[in-house]
Motif scaffolding. Structure first.
Motif, PDB file in Angstrom:
ATOM      1  N   UNK A 165       0.665  -1.554  -0.138  1.00  0.00           N
ATOM      2  CA  UNK A 165       0.211   0.144   0.352  1.00  0.00           C
ATOM      3  C   UNK A 165       0.721   1.339  -0.161  1.00  0.00           C
ATOM      4  N   UNK A 166       0.956   2.324   0.702  1.00  0.00           N
ATOM      5  CA  UNK A 166       1.171   3.291   1.099  1.00  0.00           C
ATOM      6  C   UNK A 166       1.124   4.055   2.194  1.00  0.00           C
ATOM      7  N   UNK A 167       2.050   4.406   3.023  1.00  0.00           N
ATOM      8  CA  UNK A 167       2.101   6.007   4.147  1.00  0.00           C
ATOM      9  C   UNK A 167       1.784   6.968   3.858  1.00  0.00           C
ATOM     10  N   UNK A 168       2.032   7.490   2.089  1.00  0.00           N
ATOM     11  CA  UNK A 168       2.635   8.985   2.211  1.00  0.00           C
ATOM     12  C   UNK A 168       1.199   9.192   0.306  1.00  0.00           C
ATOM     13  N   UNK A 169       0.511  10.476   0.489  1.00  0.00           N
ATOM     14  CA  UNK A 169      -0.312   9.847  -0.332  1.00  0.00           C
ATOM     15  C   UNK A 169      -1.436  11.184  -0.526  1.00  0.00           C
ATOM     16  N   UNK A 170      -0.133  12.102  -0.700  1.00  0.00           N
ATOM     17  CA  UNK A 170      -1.145  13.852  -1.029  1.00  0.00           C
ATOM     18  C   UNK A 170      -2.220  13.855  -1.390  1.00  0.00           C
ATOM     19  N   UNK A 171      -1.770  13.593  -3.070  1.00  0.00           N
ATOM     20  CA  UNK A 171      -3.439  13.132  -3.399  1.00  0.00           C
ATOM     21  C   UNK A 171      -4.329  13.602  -2.607  1.00  0.00           C
ATOM     22  N   UNK A 172      -4.494  12.277  -1.461  1.00  0.00           N
ATOM     23  CA  UNK A 172      -5.851  12.338  -1.099  1.00  0.00           C
ATOM     24  C   UNK A 172      -6.095  13.502  -0.085  1.00  0.00           C
ATOM     25  N   UNK A 173      -5.460  14.386   0.323  1.00  0.00           N
ATOM     26  CA  UNK A 173      -6.144  15.931   1.023  1.00  0.00           C
ATOM     27  C   UNK A 173      -5.225  16.857   0.348  1.00  0.00           C
ATOM     28  N   UNK A 174      -4.895  17.348  -0.410  1.00  0.00           N
ATOM     29  CA  UNK A 174      -4.601  18.183  -1.671  1.00  0.00           C
ATOM     30  C   UNK A 174      -4.609  18.071  -2.850  1.00  0.00           C
ATOM     31  N   UNK A 175      -4.295  19.151  -3.962  1.00  0.00           N
ATOM     32  CA  UNK A 175      -4.794  19.305  -4.598  1.00  0.00           C
ATOM     33  C   UNK A 175      -3.355  20.045  -5.686  1.00  0.00           C
ATOM     34  N   UNK A 176      -2.934  21.377  -5.430  1.00  0.00           N
ATOM     35  CA  UNK A 176      -1.757  22.122  -5.975  1.00  0.00           C
ATOM     36  C   UNK A 176      -0.895  21.583  -5.921  1.00  0.00           C
ATOM     37  N   UNK A 177       0.149  21.522  -6.733  1.00  0.00           N
ATOM     38  CA  UNK A 177       1.178  20.902  -6.802  1.00  0.00           C
ATOM     39  C   UNK A 177       1.956  21.759  -5.504  1.00  0.00           C
ATOM     40  N   UNK A 178       2.308  22.855  -5.368  1.00  0.00           N
ATOM     41  CA  UNK A 178       3.654  23.403  -4.006  1.00  0.00           C
ATOM     42  C   UNK A 178       2.463  22.058  -3.464  1.00  0.00           C
ATOM     43  N   UNK A 179       1.376  21.978  -3.500  1.00  0.00           N
ATOM     44  CA  UNK A 179       0.647  21.611  -1.956  1.00  0.00           C
ATOM     45  C   UNK A 179       1.290  20.010  -1.582  1.00  0.00           C
ATOM     46  N   UNK A 180       1.100  19.495  -2.611  1.00  0.00           N
ATOM     47  CA  UNK A 180       1.371  17.923  -2.810  1.00  0.00           C
ATOM     48  C   UNK A 180       2.969  17.734  -2.605  1.00  0.00           C
TER      49      UNK A 180
END
Ligand SMILES: [Zn+2]
Length: 235
Positions: A165-180
Motif C-alpha cells: 500500500x503506501x504511507x504518503x498519499x498527498x493527492x488524498x488531501x491536497x490538489x495543487x502541486x505546491x501543496x502536494x
C-alpha cells in the motif's frame, strides 16, 4: 414480544458494527486478514520508494520516464492489465528504463466481496501481460483503491506475494502541486512508500510535483529505491 424486539435490535446493531469493522479493514493500509501488507518498511536508512499507480497511457508515460531519467531515479509502476494490453509499447519503455513493475489488477475494480476465481484471473492475467512485455523481476501487488477483504489477501498469501500500500498519499488531501510537494516532504520518513498518479490529464498537478519532490527529498538525504529494494532492506 418486547424481549424479542430488544434481541432483534441488538442483533441488527451487532451486524451493523461488524459491517463497519469490515469496511474499515477493507480500506486499511496496514492490516489484512492474510499475508504481509506493507504501507512502508521499518528501517534506519534514509530510503524511500516513489510509486506511480494506473496506466500506462500513451499520453503521459514519456513525460514521467523523462523526468525520472533526468533525475536518475528508479520508481515502481503499478500498472493495470487492460492498459498494458492497450499500450504494450509504453509498458516496454518503462521496463527498458529499468523501473520496477507491480500488478494493479486487470480491470482496476474494488477487490472486495469477489470470488477466488475473479481474484486469480485479475492477478494472473496481469502477471502474464507484465512478463510478456519483457519484465523479469519480482512482481508485487497493489490493490486498486487499496481495497481488499478476504479472497484477495488469501490468494496473495497462498502465492507468497506481498501486498503493497503506501504511507504518503498527498493527492488524498491536497490538489495543487505546491501543496502536494509540501505534504510529501512533511510526511515522508525512512522507508516511506509515496503514492502518486501521473497517467492521466487530470493529474497534471501531480506530474508537476514529481521533480521538486525528488530534488527536495534528495536534499534531505533520502535515497530512492524501488519497492522490492525497499523490502529487501527490511528483510
Ligand atoms: Zn489505481
Amino acid at each position: 414480544m418486547k424481549r424479542k424486539i430488544i434481541i432483534l435490535g441488538c442483533l441488527l446493531l451487532l451486524l451493523f458494527g461488524v459491517c463497519i469493522l469490515l469496511f474499515q479493514i477493507s480500506k486499511s493500509r496496514t492490516f489484512q486478514f492474510f499475508g504481509e501488507i506493507y504501507p512502508r518498511v521499518e528501517t534506519q536508512q534514509k530510503v524511500v520508494a516513489l510509486t506511480f499507480d494506473d496506466g500506462p497511457t500513451r499520453k503521459h508515460t514519456d513525460e514521467i520516464l523523462g523526468i525520472l531519467r533526468e533525475e536518475n531515479v528508479k520508481a515502481t509502476f503499478y500498472l493495470v492489465g487492460s492498459a498494458i494490453e492497450e499500450n504494450q509499447g509504453e509498458t516496454e519503455k518503462i521496463i527498458q528504463e529499468g523501473h520496477e513493475i507491480g500488478n494493479h489488477t486487470y480491470h482496476h475494480k474494488r477487490m472486495i466481496l469477489v470470488s477466488p476465481d475473479v481474484v486469480k484471473n485479475e492477478i494472473e492475467t496481469t502477471d502474464e501481460l507484465i512478463k510478456k512485455a519483457g519484465y523479469k523481476g519480482d512482481i508485487t501487488f497493489r490493490p486498486p483503491f487499496g481495497k481488499k477483504l478476504f479472497a484477495l489477501p488469501f490468494y496473495l498469501s497462498e502465492h507468497n506475494r506481498n501486498t503493497i500500500t503506501w504511507d504518503v498519499d498527498p493527492e488524498t488531501f491536497v490538489e495543487k502541486s505546491e501543496d502536494i510537494i509540501k505534504y510529501t516532504l512533511k510526511n515522508t520518513k525512512n522507508g516511506s512508500i509515496i503514492l502518486l498518479h501521473v497517467a492521466y490529464d487530470s493529474r497534471a498537478e501531480s506530474m508537476k510535483s514529481v521533480r521538486p519532490i525528488i530534488k527536495n527529498l534528495r536534499e534531505k538525504g533520502f535515497e530512492f529505491k524501488t519497492v522490492s529494494e525497499l523490502l529487501s532492506i527490511k528483510n
